[in-house]
Write a protein that holds these residues in place. Sequence first.
Motif, short mmCIF file in Angstrom:
data_model
loop_
_atom_site.label_atom_id
_atom_site.label_comp_id
_atom_site.label_asym_id
_atom_site.label_seq_id
_atom_site.Cartn_x
_atom_site.Cartn_y
_atom_site.Cartn_z
N UNK A 290 0.78 -1.23 0.00
CA UNK A 290 0.00 0.00 0.00
C UNK A 290 0.80 1.27 0.00
N UNK A 291 2.09 1.19 -0.32
CA UNK A 291 2.93 2.39 -0.37
C UNK A 291 3.26 2.75 -1.81
N UNK A 292 3.63 4.01 -2.02
CA UNK A 292 3.93 4.46 -3.38
C UNK A 292 5.22 3.86 -3.91
N UNK A 293 6.25 3.75 -3.08
CA UNK A 293 7.56 3.31 -3.56
C UNK A 293 7.54 1.92 -4.20
N UNK A 294 6.89 0.92 -3.59
CA UNK A 294 6.82 -0.38 -4.27
C UNK A 294 6.12 -0.30 -5.63
N UNK A 295 5.06 0.52 -5.72
CA UNK A 295 4.36 0.70 -6.99
C UNK A 295 5.26 1.31 -8.05
N UNK A 296 6.10 2.24 -7.65
CA UNK A 296 7.04 2.85 -8.60
C UNK A 296 8.05 1.81 -9.11
N UNK A 297 8.51 0.95 -8.22
CA UNK A 297 9.44 -0.11 -8.64
C UNK A 297 8.77 -1.04 -9.65
N UNK A 298 7.53 -1.39 -9.39
CA UNK A 298 6.79 -2.25 -10.33
C UNK A 298 6.66 -1.56 -11.69
N UNK A 299 6.31 -0.28 -11.67
CA UNK A 299 6.12 0.47 -12.91
C UNK A 299 7.40 0.49 -13.74
N UNK A 300 8.53 0.74 -13.10
CA UNK A 300 9.80 0.80 -13.82
C UNK A 300 10.14 -0.55 -14.45
N UNK A 301 9.88 -1.63 -13.72
CA UNK A 301 10.18 -2.97 -14.23
C UNK A 301 9.32 -3.30 -15.44
N UNK A 302 8.03 -3.01 -15.36
CA UNK A 302 7.12 -3.34 -16.47
C UNK A 302 7.45 -2.48 -17.69
N UNK A 303 7.79 -1.22 -17.49
CA UNK A 303 8.15 -0.37 -18.64
C UNK A 303 9.33 -0.97 -19.40
N UNK A 304 10.31 -1.46 -18.68
CA UNK A 304 11.46 -2.08 -19.36
C UNK A 304 11.04 -3.34 -20.12
N UNK A 305 10.18 -4.12 -19.51
CA UNK A 305 9.72 -5.34 -20.19
C UNK A 305 8.96 -5.01 -21.47
N UNK A 306 8.16 -3.96 -21.43
CA UNK A 306 7.41 -3.57 -22.63
C UNK A 306 8.34 -3.16 -23.76
N UNK A 307 9.53 -2.71 -23.40
CA UNK A 307 10.51 -2.31 -24.41
C UNK A 307 11.44 -3.47 -24.79
N UNK A 308 11.10 -4.67 -24.34
CA UNK A 308 11.91 -5.83 -24.69
C UNK A 308 13.17 -5.96 -23.86
N UNK A 309 13.27 -5.19 -22.80
CA UNK A 309 14.42 -5.25 -21.91
C UNK A 309 14.11 -6.15 -20.72
N UNK A 310 15.12 -6.47 -19.96
CA UNK A 310 14.91 -7.31 -18.78
C UNK A 310 14.45 -6.44 -17.63
#
Length: 403
Positions: A290-310
């Motif tokens: 329920x905190x913002x920081x974990x959500x930001x980490x998730x967002x950064x990871x998924x953005x990289x995956x969408x770009x074909x990165x790890x």
Amino acid sequence: MNRTLIVAGHGMAGHRLVEELRSLDPAGRWRIVILAEEPHPAYDRVALSSYLDGRSASDLALAAPGFLDDPLLELRLSTGVDRVDRAARTVTTTTGEVIGYDALVLATGSRPFIPPVPGHDLPGCYGYRSLGDLDAIREAAVPGRPGVVIGGGLLGLEAANALRLLGMEPHVVELAPRLMPLQVDPDGGEMLARHVRDKGLRIHCGVATASIQAGPDGRANGVALADGSTLEADIVVFSAGVRPRDELAGPAGLATGERGGILVDEYCRTQDEHVWAIGECAAVAGRCYGLAAPGYRMAASVARQLMGQEGEPFGEADMSTRLKLLGVEVASFGDAHGSTAGSLELSRRDGAAGTYAKLVLDGDGRTLLGGVLVGDAAAYGELRPFLGRGVPAAGHRLLAGAH
């Protein structure tokens, strides 16, 4: 040709995902459609209470200048997702439109938990989650009259302070025996209660809400407690926690966690390779955050995956918090409650200064495992980086004369 990403939700995690993806995609491989249920673009929900202390909706907005002018972004306000058809790879919006996607990220967030006590849905009862909630509370507030907040956690104390800023006389009802039970221990909770009482809040801990009572006009006018007492209330604000918005999962055939949330792996992937979930609606290995920081980490990871990165695997989330409530500094980090087997707890309470400090050490007393600070959290910045290491000088200064 552009591929289409649909982001269901424009809260803090959803907005961060869009920002991250646009920064990684200068060639414009992705066209992004954001479906936002609220009538406002993403705003800083962490600073929500400041909306009643002089800040405007535009002050809280997260979008940088020019964000909405990006030709690869389409933001639809007051429009949510009604259902997901994974086979056709489409979503049907709450306005009835069907939109196809190449990738779908569910960032639907959470909703306030409203205890199902009799009268919880009476006029005069409010959640504390959105700008719309605060607009309604501001309109209903009557200076000098009592208001009751159900929930004594972080958000409950913010809600009580909001009523205080509106000139009301706030009461806080908390089922646990102390305020902020997730962050502080009993002694820390006692010190915190002392401070907030000095600010004019009336605290009722260790008691359940039995019902919300109605007045002759049909509006809430009182809160009956399980101990037989009744609190007068012109306004009742529910701030007793949140529940993940996972209602899209079941009809779409997506798994949910045992305690709710859309079940995802450490890369925020559902069992469908085209669908991710991030933020408060995501149950990473079964757990929601329920905190913002974990959500930001998730967002950064998924953005990289969408770009074909790890993407970066989520791992463990840092749940450390430092905040200032009603002018009172509170910090909690690591194993704040000393749940590690064989751990030692050293604490110091200064009644004159109104401060409390506790450090949790391993059984040998050499390794810092966690801590709680109330009244003065200045040492937090020096202590937190030493988790899992030896106690720094700040810890020794805090605990001089500790028991």
